[in-house]
Design a protein around this motif. Structure first.
Motif, short mmCIF file in Angstrom:
data_model
loop_
_atom_site.label_atom_id
_atom_site.label_comp_id
_atom_site.label_asym_id
_atom_site.label_seq_id
_atom_site.Cartn_x
_atom_site.Cartn_y
_atom_site.Cartn_z
N ALA A 82 5.70 -0.22 9.61
CA ALA A 82 5.68 0.00 8.15
C ALA A 82 6.19 -1.23 7.40
O ALA A 82 5.70 -1.55 6.32
CB ALA A 82 6.53 1.22 7.80
N LYS A 109 5.90 -4.40 8.05
CA LYS A 109 5.06 -5.60 8.04
C LYS A 109 3.64 -5.34 7.52
O LYS A 109 2.76 -6.17 7.71
CB LYS A 109 5.01 -6.22 9.43
CG LYS A 109 4.40 -5.35 10.50
CD LYS A 109 4.38 -6.09 11.84
CE LYS A 109 3.70 -5.25 12.92
NZ LYS A 109 3.63 -5.99 14.20
N GLN A 110 3.44 -4.21 6.84
CA GLN A 110 2.13 -3.95 6.27
C GLN A 110 1.79 -4.99 5.20
O GLN A 110 2.68 -5.62 4.63
CB GLN A 110 2.05 -2.54 5.70
CG GLN A 110 3.00 -2.29 4.53
CD GLN A 110 2.91 -0.87 4.01
OE1 GLN A 110 1.92 -0.50 3.40
NE2 GLN A 110 3.93 -0.06 4.27
N PRO A 120 7.39 0.78 2.59
CA PRO A 120 7.41 -0.25 3.65
C PRO A 120 8.62 -0.21 4.57
O PRO A 120 9.12 -1.24 5.01
CB PRO A 120 7.41 -1.54 2.81
CG PRO A 120 8.22 -1.16 1.60
CD PRO A 120 7.95 0.30 1.34
N ASN A 153 0.80 -1.22 0.00
CA ASN A 153 0.00 0.00 0.00
C ASN A 153 0.84 1.27 0.00
O ASN A 153 0.51 2.25 -0.67
CB ASN A 153 -0.94 0.01 1.22
CG ASN A 153 -1.85 1.22 1.24
OD1 ASN A 153 -2.64 1.43 0.33
ND2 ASN A 153 -1.73 2.04 2.27
#
Length: 469
Positions: A315, A317-318, A306, A303
């Motif tokens: 951030a 492990k999104q 990261p 998204n």
């Protein structure tokens, strides 16, 4: 070292301190290693040698290569640090000198006066290890690659016989054309926003440079090839060297700009096309190919940017998912769809199908939630003909690395090859897993158990024909 402040230096992300040589009598083989394999599975990764001032996953850490060599059904293991100038300087002074990409430190004058590496940006050589044109290279996208011998000893920086100029940063994520043997790569520079596609022939000789102009230097990790094009994603993700030198947060995500897809003719002639779509980030392509007036691109969607300067921001492990994107070269439209809702990363294919229509993609995958630092406890197979996603789980607490497809020398069929990756499973230890590409229900056909740990790392490759003797 006290690494407790850094989530991505805990558990199997923690470094190992030893370089080892293990013969077959020191390894334990479970199952049967395919006797037709002759070469080496090698994987690069971050392995900090000294207490860091700061740590940004997955951008920091000294490079270490782990290798399992195959010959006539027999196996051997080695691991070695890549002997960069930065690492050698820190060893000379027996302390950390160079900072994180998130917090760059000035190099002390005493270090420079003593002949130490003066560049404050560490060449980590930790991202990928590749064998092409008879050259074994440890790669990092912020500088020159390092040339290695087959036993993993370091020769030194490699500039492709002068094709790389001072300040050029060669990508760690090139692609090899299965028809021509060409290496399609790129360079960026810290002092320029632009991007240059670099093409080398099968003997690693430079063929051509194709410039791509940008207004700002973007964070571009990977590229994809098709028969006629090079595709790159230009996400609204940026890094400021000046801010990093001041200790400020150097990472910027500007979603209002959207993400642009650049389509560049491989022959260097013709128009470069730019497609625009909603903002997303991607570390890795899986594959891509041309289909009539369309270009089909399979990739790992994220998204937003990261990674972050702050530790434990989440951030890293999104969610990340396998997507299929279609570019209509006639209308300029972009269609993007989620292929699978499985958390996955480090996507690979049968390299004989690179840039071609294909069936199987493979990726490090997960079927569980993670705490402070994410991981992958499965190898996933993504069937682009049937739409099926199939996982082989190594254990709920296992950490599995990038899966590399290794072709069966006696077959052209994707399902007849093998998929290899390093795994660390608590209670079982470290091993190299060898799965049948066509049978994800039966589990590994062989495990090469390695005493001690093989830490989580980054990119791996199969080095066809590369042996120790």
């Amino acid at each position: 070292m006290d690494l407790s402040a850094f989530p991505y230096l805990q558990g199997n992300y923690a470094p190992v301190s030893e370089e080892r040589d293990l013969g077959e009598d020191q390894l334990r083989v479970e199952g049967e290693v395919p006797r037709s394999l002759r070469g080496a599975y090698m994987r690069d990764g971050a392995n900090v040698a000294f207490q860091p001032n700061h740590y940004v996953y997955p951008l920091d850490g000294d490079g270490m290569v782990h290798a399992v060599y195959f010959r006539d059904g027999h196996v051997e293991y080695k691991n070695r640090w890549v002997e960069t100038a930065h690492l050698k300087t820190e060893r000379k002074f027996n302390r950390m000198i160079y900072g994180s990409v998130g917090k760059i430190l000035p190099v002390p004058q005493e270090v420079i006066d003593a002949g130490g590496e003066p560049n404050p940006v560490r060449n980590t050589a930790n991202t990928n290890v590749l064998y092409h044109g008879g050259k074994l290279l440890a790669m990092w996208e912020g500088g020159f690659p390092h040339l290695l011998n087959s036993d993993l000893s370091t020769v030194g920086l490699y500039d492709y016989d002068g094709a790389l100029q001072p300040g050029d940063a060669l990508t760690a994520h090139p692609k090899i054309c299965p028809e021509t043997g060409q290496l399609i790569s790129c360079t960026q520079r810290w002092d320029s926003p632009n991007y240059w596609v670099q093409i080398f022939d099968a003997q690693a000789r430079h063929v051509r440079t194709i410039p791509v102009t940008f207004e700002r230097k973007g964070i571009i990790h990977d590229l994809q090839i098709t028969d006629n094009y090079v595709i790159i994603f230009y996400a609204p993700a940026f890094h400021s060297l000046e801010k990093a030198m001041k200790g400020e947060d150097p990472f910027m995500w500007e979603p209002e700009l959207g993400t642009k897809i650049h389509v560049i003719p491989r022959d260097g002639r013709g128009e470069q096309r730019v497609f625009e779509t909603d903002p997303f980030f991607s570390w890795h392509f899986c594959n891509g190919f041309e289909r009539g007036n369309e270009i089909v691109i399979d990739y790992i969607w994220i998204n937003s940017i990261p990674f972050a300067q702050a530790q434990g921001s989440g951030a890293e492990k999104q969610p990340r998912r396998m997507h299929r994107m279609t570019l209509d070269m006639a209308t300029g439209k972009v269609r993007d769809e989620e292929f699978s809702n499985v958390f996955c990363e480090f996507s690979r294919v049968d390299e004989r199908r690179m840039g071609k229509d294909y069936r199987y993609g493979f990726a490090a995958s997960s079927n569980r939630e993670w705490g402070d630092a994410h991981g992958y406890n499965c190898t996933g197979r993504y069937d682009f003909k049937t739409g099926e996603t199939k996982l082989w789980e190594y254990g709920p607490e296992a950490n599995a690395g990038e899966p590399v497809y290794v072709a069966n020398p006696d077959s052209d069929r994707e399902e007849d090859g093998w998929v290899m990756c390093f795994v660390f499973n608590p209670g079982e230890g470290a091993f190299l897993s060898i799965l049948s590409a066509g049978d994800f229900d039966s589990g590994p056909v062989a495990k090469v158990h390695i005493p001690g740990r093989v830490p989580n790392g980054f990119h791996a490759n199969w080095m066809q024909g590369l042996t120790l003797s």
